[in-house]
Enzyme design. Structure first.
Site: not given
Lengths: 344, 344
Positions: B44-46, B87, B194, B235, B245-246
């Protein structure tokens, strides 16, 4: 059953650490066990802690072997000091014990047996009054809720946080009972998850529609106009309307202000600490780092991490729309209006 | 090792669902497995998702049995469409695949064998460039950090969220390597944790001082003047500087503004979606309710509760102080300045 009850010389309480997965009632037969139950958060919520402390004092009175009034007072003071260390922030703890001590100190001319009875009766009164107070708060608060409202709440200010019925959840209960079509957003409330575990459990039992979210989702819901009002409880309120409540409350209040969502605090007057001009002076309890690093016994972070774990935060009065009490809804300016209501 | 690596026809990646308790490397031998790893958040993570998607396309190229260029393009488009569904929010996923497809479409006059090599080389380039980009972001961003600063970050925008080094954490790494005495507050970042699991693990490995908090504590730290700046990843960023973002990022940005704490976003230019004028149009992925109701397999809420679980939120550009990219720090007005940097 009630959150906490006196039966046959013992105090019975729902073990809130076990909910919602297990409904378990434990009993305490001395005040040290009450203090431990408070410290371990088997019972929590400012008004409930007040009732627990009062019953702790009743247990102390019952078990006192004092033959003289002076010795009895000493025993009671010892119990009070012991219970006072169980949790430092909720003022109701101190308020309830002060009420018991005040009674004890004005009744030196009756027998100790009779005095012990009076102590127990006073503890029972505190419990009984709490339920009545919550119902009154519920009626006042419900006037703020419109049909179709989405209400956001944090932590648990419900029946489990009080003798019964609840403060913030008491308002929600009343509005729902009055037939208003409401929906509640429940913050899970890390680290101890009182929202996910306790508020969700209560609302489910009452069949009040709700949606569970993580704490960091509340702001986004407000930005998206999904929240009409926020109602939370309080652990201590200063004379200027500063509110100390479960960690995360301050953030909610800022997010509410930014999004023009009214932010209400529901609490009995016993939550107001009339000795404090401002909330800055209220001690903020820091708890075991393991509340953050472990969830239900499961390690979630690397071993040995440093943690900051304040149980509460301070919401400055400027973010609070009104405080809903059993003597009505207190509006701004709090400095004047709280004093007025308290001294009534 | 790297977050993600190509070795002998397979893609190896750190299973981020297992960290920090287990360090486990898994491998994917086809693009469907890559899509699954992305969907399950094993990676995960853009930026890391971008690299994973590129390698997914390389796996698709490798396994294509096409004899004609036209059939090969069809195979690649099929893989792209499949990976695109893994995603929806991080734009880097689409950016990386577009880059591969663009290459493929301009090379119709070479052999398929050679073209497959070029696809793999392009994926490797994307990985390699990402590390370089992060180091450049780190150098730009570190100019914003003073000795003694307390930096708050959310989620994981570290080595694990990228090919290596990280965006927000890359800046922190650079500042620390430059000898600045810094301390990091790490939001645990519910629901998938995370921060507690990945950012804490990375900082521990680097011996960068940090303190873990629950998400709802960040605001109180800011109120208490314990935070000098906030840096998060992204993201997807729109042309007007709106940031997705998150979940929880929006709340932090509001709390930062309210407390005059500068709020920075660190991201490669590939995170900017040049097709979008504003962030309102960015799809917000909603994930499995069990991410909220269960933590590491343990049920924390009553069975059957209704849950809202958006993986991301939108931070309107007015809350963002600057966006730190590999082409420098983009300040307001974002509408003009992002366009300028992107078209450079």
């Amino acid at each position: 059953m009630r959150t906490i009850e006196w039966k046959e010389g013992k105090v019975f309480l729902i073990d809130q650490r076990k909910l919602p997965l297990k409904f378990e009632v434990i009993n305490c037969s001395n005040y040290q066990e009450i203090a431990k139950a408070i410290r371990k958060m088997k019972i929590r919520g400012a008004p409930a802690i007040g009732v627990a402390a009062a019953y702790g004092m009743a247990l102390a009175a019952n078990s006192s072997k004092a033959k003289s009034y002076e010795k009895f007072i000493k025993d009671m003071e010892k119990a009070r000091d012991y219970l006072a260390c169980s949790r430092p922030t909720a003022v109701n703890l101190f308020w309830a014990m002060d009420r018991i001590m005040k009674l004890v100190k004005t009744k030196r001319d009756i027998s100790l047996l009779r005095l012990k009875d009076l102590v127990l009766q006073e503890a029972r009164n505190i419990e009984q009054e709490d339920v009545e107070i919550n119902k009154t708060i519920g009626r006042y608060g419900s006037t703020l809720i419109k049909d179709g409202d989405n209400i956001l709440t944090h932590c648990n200010a419900g029946a489990l946080a009080t003798a019964d019925y609840g403060t913030a959840l008491g308002i929600i209960r009343t509005a729902f009972a009055e037939g208003k079509k409401i929906h509640v957003y429940v913050d899970e409330t890390r680290p101890v998850l009182q929202g996910a575990r306790l508020t969700a459990w209560e609302l489910m039992q009452e069949r009040i529609p709700f949606t569970l979210i993580t704490d960091n989702m509340a702001g986004f819901l407000m930005l998206k106009n999904k929240v009409n009002l926020v109602i939370v409880g309080a652990d201590r309120i200063a004379l200027n309307g500063d509110v100390v409540n479960k960690i995360g409350t301050y953030s909610l209040s800022v997010l509410a202000k930014e999004n023009s969502v009214p932010f209400f605090v529901a609490a009995p007057l016993s939550t107001i600490d009339t000795s404090l001009e401002s909330g800055e002076e209220i001690p903020i309890e820091e708890r075991d780092p393991q509340e953050v690093t472990k969830i239900l016994g499961k390690q979630i972070a690397p071993m040995g991490v440093k943690v900051f774990n304040p149980a509460f935060d301070l919401t400055p009065n400027r973010y609070v729309e009104a405080i809903i009490t059993e003597k009505g809804i207190i509006k701004k300016p709090f400095e004047e209006n709280i004093e007025l209501v308290v001294s009534r």
